[in-house]
Design a protein around this motif. Structure first.
Motif, PDB file in Angstrom:
ATOM      1  N   ALA A  38       0.849  -1.190   0.000  1.00  0.00           N
ATOM      2  CA  ALA A  38       0.000   0.000   0.000  1.00  0.00           C
ATOM      3  C   ALA A  38       0.886   1.242   0.000  1.00  0.00           C
ATOM      4  O   ALA A  38       1.852   1.337   0.747  1.00  0.00           O
ATOM      5  CB  ALA A  38      -0.911   0.005   1.227  1.00  0.00           C
ATOM      6  N   THR A  91      -3.211   0.996  -4.750  1.00  0.00           N
ATOM      7  CA  THR A  91      -2.485   2.037  -4.016  1.00  0.00           C
ATOM      8  C   THR A  91      -3.187   3.383  -4.098  1.00  0.00           C
ATOM      9  O   THR A  91      -2.571   4.427  -3.898  1.00  0.00           O
ATOM     10  CB  THR A  91      -1.048   2.163  -4.558  1.00  0.00           C
ATOM     11  N   ALA A  92      -4.467   3.375  -4.391  1.00  0.00           N
ATOM     12  CA  ALA A  92      -5.227   4.628  -4.448  1.00  0.00           C
ATOM     13  C   ALA A  92      -5.258   5.283  -3.065  1.00  0.00           C
ATOM     14  O   ALA A  92      -5.307   4.588  -2.044  1.00  0.00           O
ATOM     15  CB  ALA A  92      -6.648   4.355  -4.926  1.00  0.00           C
ATOM     16  N   PRO A  93      -5.229   6.596  -2.998  1.00  0.00           N
ATOM     17  CA  PRO A  93      -5.257   7.275  -1.696  1.00  0.00           C
ATOM     18  C   PRO A  93      -6.639   7.180  -1.058  1.00  0.00           C
ATOM     19  O   PRO A  93      -7.632   6.837  -1.698  1.00  0.00           O
ATOM     20  CB  PRO A  93      -4.921   8.724  -2.060  1.00  0.00           C
ATOM     21  N   GLY A 130      -7.797   5.253   1.686  1.00  0.00           N
ATOM     22  CA  GLY A 130      -8.344   3.946   2.025  1.00  0.00           C
ATOM     23  C   GLY A 130      -9.394   4.046   3.124  1.00  0.00           C
ATOM     24  O   GLY A 130      -9.305   4.894   4.016  1.00  0.00           O
ATOM     25  N   ARG A 131     -10.406   3.173   3.054  1.00  0.00           N
ATOM     26  CA  ARG A 131     -11.500   3.180   4.032  1.00  0.00           C
ATOM     27  C   ARG A 131     -11.456   1.895   4.848  1.00  0.00           C
ATOM     28  O   ARG A 131     -11.408   0.799   4.297  1.00  0.00           O
ATOM     29  CB  ARG A 131     -12.847   3.284   3.312  1.00  0.00           C
ATOM     30  N   GLU A 184      -9.127  -2.927   4.719  1.00  0.00           N
ATOM     31  CA  GLU A 184      -8.968  -1.582   4.172  1.00  0.00           C
ATOM     32  C   GLU A 184      -9.292  -1.639   2.687  1.00  0.00           C
ATOM     33  O   GLU A 184      -8.687  -2.408   1.942  1.00  0.00           O
ATOM     34  CB  GLU A 184      -7.549  -1.057   4.378  1.00  0.00           C
ATOM     35  N   ARG A 196      -9.355   0.079  -0.940  1.00  0.00           N
ATOM     36  CA  ARG A 196      -8.727   1.122  -1.748  1.00  0.00           C
ATOM     37  C   ARG A 196      -9.232   1.004  -3.176  1.00  0.00           C
ATOM     38  O   ARG A 196      -9.330  -0.099  -3.714  1.00  0.00           O
ATOM     39  CB  ARG A 196      -7.196   0.996  -1.725  1.00  0.00           C
ATOM     40  N   VAL A 218     -12.228  -1.985  -6.629  1.00  0.00           N
ATOM     41  CA  VAL A 218     -11.772  -1.894  -5.244  1.00  0.00           C
ATOM     42  C   VAL A 218     -10.877  -3.076  -4.926  1.00  0.00           C
ATOM     43  O   VAL A 218     -11.187  -4.216  -5.277  1.00  0.00           O
ATOM     44  CB  VAL A 218     -12.978  -1.872  -4.276  1.00  0.00           C
ATOM     45  N   TRP A 250      -7.436  -4.855   1.200  1.00  0.00           N
ATOM     46  CA  TRP A 250      -6.179  -5.145   1.899  1.00  0.00           C
ATOM     47  C   TRP A 250      -6.527  -5.731   3.261  1.00  0.00           C
ATOM     48  O   TRP A 250      -7.215  -5.093   4.072  1.00  0.00           O
ATOM     49  CB  TRP A 250      -5.350  -3.890   2.086  1.00  0.00           C
TER      50      TRP A 250
END
Length: 235
Positions: A43, A124-126, A128-129, A187, A189, A198, A201
């Motif tokens: 990540a 690796t998108a910013p 993460g939820r 997580e 992302r 999506v 992780w």
């Protein structure tokens, strides 16, 4: 009159599905093989998709190479030694694999590789939820793929808010090898370029999506009923 759909809603709470997932994991048995490697994927770091075995699988490049490779080998032999030196059956098979390979090459370059690239960017998108998940996996129908049912971060009675079906991390003979715990924290992302791609992780390992992320409206009884219908049967 009681709404039958609404009466089914408690069956898909986090606590209920976590219990189902735990029960499934207990009956699945130990993994007999190692999971497929994910490569150097972390990540926050850019992912080169062709270095990740499962992303290469998503792209379809392996299937295309295999089909066209046979055709090329037969064509080279025919050119070097004469067509009469190769029996008719291999030549006919080479023509067939060439046709099928051309189709898969078109699929690979028009949809497979772009999909693998989007998935790599999603990893690796910013932003993460953090959510919770329960893992449902029917070993009797492994091709369907493991299903992550996504829940809010808190509450035993929380209802699902999304579905993420992932690529089985294990080899064909043991597709459940490398699956995460039956329930836990995830997580999410993704959503690069406005697409609902999506990557989940879990414990530092990415689990690649088999299809797009699906939202679930927890206030909609029909949506909850649809989730209940996805529960795998006996293993």
């Amino acid at each position: 009159m009681t709404d039958v759909s609404a009466s089914r809603a408690p069956s898909v709470t986090y606590a209920a599905l976590a219990a189902v997932a735990e029960s499934q994991a207990g009956r699945r048995g130990p993994a007999t093989a190692k999971p497929r490697p994910v490569g150097d994927v972390r990540a926050g770091r850019a992912v080169t998709w062709w270095r990740v075995p499962l992303l290469r699988r998503i792209s379809g490049i392996g299937r295309t190479s295999g089909l066209l490779g046979y055709t090329v080998v037969v064509a080279v032999v025919c050119a070097a030694t004469g067509a009469d030196s190769v029996p008719g059956a291999p030549r006919a098979l080479a023509v067939l694999t060439g046709i099928v390979g051309a189709y898969w090459a078109w699929r690979t370059f028009t949809s497979g590789i772009p999909s693998a690239r989007r998935t790599a960017r999603a990893a690796t998108a910013p932003g993460g939820r953090t959510r919770r998940y329960t893992l449902l996996f029917d070993a009797g129908d492994a091709a369907e793929g493991p299903l992550l049912v996504i829940f809010p971060a808190e509450g035993a009675d929380a209802l699902p808010e999304g579905l993420a079906r992932i690529v089985p991390p294990g080899p064909d003979k043991c597709p459940w090898a490398g699956l995460p715990a039956p329930a836990g924290t995830v997580e999410l992302r993704g959503w690069p370029d406005g697409e609902r791609v999506v990557v989940a992780w879990i414990e530092g390992r990415p689990y690649w999506p088999q299809d797009v992320y699906q939202d679930v409206d927890p206030s909609d009884p029909e949506a909850l009923e649809a989730v209940a219908e996805l529960l795998p049967g006996p293993m």
